[in-house]
Design a protein around this motif. Structure first.
Motif, short mmCIF file in Angstrom:
data_model
loop_
_atom_site.label_atom_id
_atom_site.label_comp_id
_atom_site.label_asym_id
_atom_site.label_seq_id
_atom_site.Cartn_x
_atom_site.Cartn_y
_atom_site.Cartn_z
N SER A 1 -115.95 16.93 -27.07
CA SER A 1 -115.74 15.91 -26.09
C SER A 1 -114.17 15.52 -26.25
O SER A 1 -113.46 15.10 -25.56
CB SER A 1 -116.62 14.96 -26.36
N GLU A 2 -113.69 15.69 -27.72
CA GLU A 2 -112.26 15.25 -28.07
C GLU A 2 -111.30 16.39 -27.56
O GLU A 2 -110.24 15.72 -26.83
CB GLU A 2 -112.06 15.28 -29.65
N ASN A 3 -111.71 17.54 -27.30
CA ASN A 3 -110.88 18.49 -26.69
C ASN A 3 -110.71 18.42 -25.28
O ASN A 3 -109.39 18.31 -24.44
CB ASN A 3 -111.21 19.96 -26.85
N GLU A 4 -111.75 17.87 -24.48
CA GLU A 4 -111.71 17.58 -23.17
C GLU A 4 -110.94 16.14 -22.88
O GLU A 4 -110.08 16.19 -21.95
CB GLU A 4 -113.24 17.31 -22.49
N ARG A 5 -111.34 15.08 -23.64
CA ARG A 5 -110.61 14.03 -23.59
C ARG A 5 -108.80 14.16 -23.64
O ARG A 5 -108.32 13.70 -22.90
CB ARG A 5 -110.83 13.06 -24.44
N LEU A 6 -108.43 14.99 -24.45
CA LEU A 6 -107.16 15.30 -24.78
C LEU A 6 -106.68 16.04 -23.80
O LEU A 6 -105.46 15.86 -23.21
CB LEU A 6 -106.95 15.75 -26.42
N ARG A 7 -107.40 17.04 -23.17
CA ARG A 7 -106.99 17.96 -22.22
C ARG A 7 -106.82 17.27 -20.72
O ARG A 7 -105.81 17.12 -20.08
CB ARG A 7 -108.29 18.89 -21.66
N ASN A 8 -107.68 16.07 -20.62
CA ASN A 8 -107.51 15.31 -19.63
C ASN A 8 -106.22 14.39 -19.51
O ASN A 8 -105.47 14.16 -18.60
CB ASN A 8 -108.70 14.36 -19.40
N LEU A 9 -105.87 13.90 -20.86
CA LEU A 9 -104.76 12.95 -21.20
C LEU A 9 -103.41 14.13 -20.71
O LEU A 9 -102.41 13.39 -20.01
CB LEU A 9 -104.72 12.74 -22.36
N LEU A 10 -103.52 15.14 -21.19
CA LEU A 10 -102.43 16.03 -21.15
C LEU A 10 -102.10 16.35 -19.65
O LEU A 10 -100.98 16.35 -18.84
CB LEU A 10 -102.62 17.33 -22.02
N ASP A 11 -103.39 16.42 -18.84
CA ASP A 11 -103.11 16.72 -17.35
C ASP A 11 -102.57 15.81 -16.61
O ASP A 11 -101.60 15.93 -15.80
CB ASP A 11 -104.56 17.10 -17.03
N LEU A 12 -102.91 14.30 -17.16
CA LEU A 12 -102.44 13.18 -16.40
C LEU A 12 -100.95 13.02 -16.85
O LEU A 12 -100.17 12.85 -15.97
CB LEU A 12 -103.24 12.03 -16.86
N LYS A 13 -100.52 13.46 -17.90
CA LYS A 13 -99.07 13.33 -18.41
C LYS A 13 -98.30 14.19 -17.70
O LYS A 13 -97.22 13.86 -17.28
CB LYS A 13 -99.13 13.84 -20.01
N GLN A 14 -98.87 15.48 -17.32
CA GLN A 14 -97.98 16.53 -16.42
C GLN A 14 -97.85 16.03 -14.91
O GLN A 14 -97.03 16.40 -14.31
CB GLN A 14 -98.81 17.73 -16.52
#
Length: 172
Positions: A1-14
């Motif tokens: 779940s941590e990987n998914e949360r951080l992936r979503n944050l990175l996607d938003l950042k981009q």
């Protein structure tokens, strides 16, 4: 779940059209009169007062105080925070602010407003503090003002503040 949360944050950042900084939530206070969170980033990381704070789900609030290594964020359900907003379906504009009962309200709607339960409310971008199109919440109830001259809507915020771990801080 941590990987998914951080992936979503990175996607938003981009996806967002402005510079952002990722920050960890290190403290929370859900006092109904002044709810806030504390972030583990401050002036040393380039955080500025009044910068918008968001997650992939939507708007959290804005930076109210900045220390050297931490920041205090006023939340969307705080009565002292107001955000220019619009109904994504009808493009009608209003102002979202918190209330003493801890909910969010979209105010200053015409009596003839076509707002409905389920409508999505987003930032309008009018005052440039908040970029346009960030989700604020969903309309849960539409109420006629006691004066009979207009309406307001009670919103379910898009972001569940109690489960926040990481956020993005934008340029004000």
């Amino acid at each position: 779940s941590e990987n998914e949360r951080l992936r979503n944050l990175l996607d938003l950042k981009q996806r967002v059209p402005f510079r952002t900084i990722t920050a960890l939530v290190i403290g929370k206070d859900f006092n109904a009169l002044r709810p806030y969170i504390i972030l583990y980033k401050g002036r040393a990381a380039g955080i500025k007062k009044y910068a918008p704070v968001l997650t992939p789900l939507g708007l959290v609030g804005k930076v109210l105080e900045v220390g050297r290594y931490s920041s205090k964020v006023i939340l969307i359900n705080d009565p002292d925070l107001s955000v220019p907003a619009l109904n994504a379906r009808t493009m009608e504009q209003g102002l979202v602010s918190g209330s003493l009962d801890g909910r969010c309200k979209l105010r200053f709607l015409d009596l003839a407003s076509d707002i409905k339960e389920g409508d999505l409310i987003v930032t309008s971008g009018l005052n440039k503090s908040y970029p346009e199109g960030i989700l604020i919440g969903t309309v849960k109830l539409v109420v006629k003002e006691s004066s009979g001259l207009g309406k307001f809507a009670i919103l379910e915020p898009a972001v569940k503040i109690s489960s926040l771990e990481d956020v993005l801080i934008g340029e004000p």
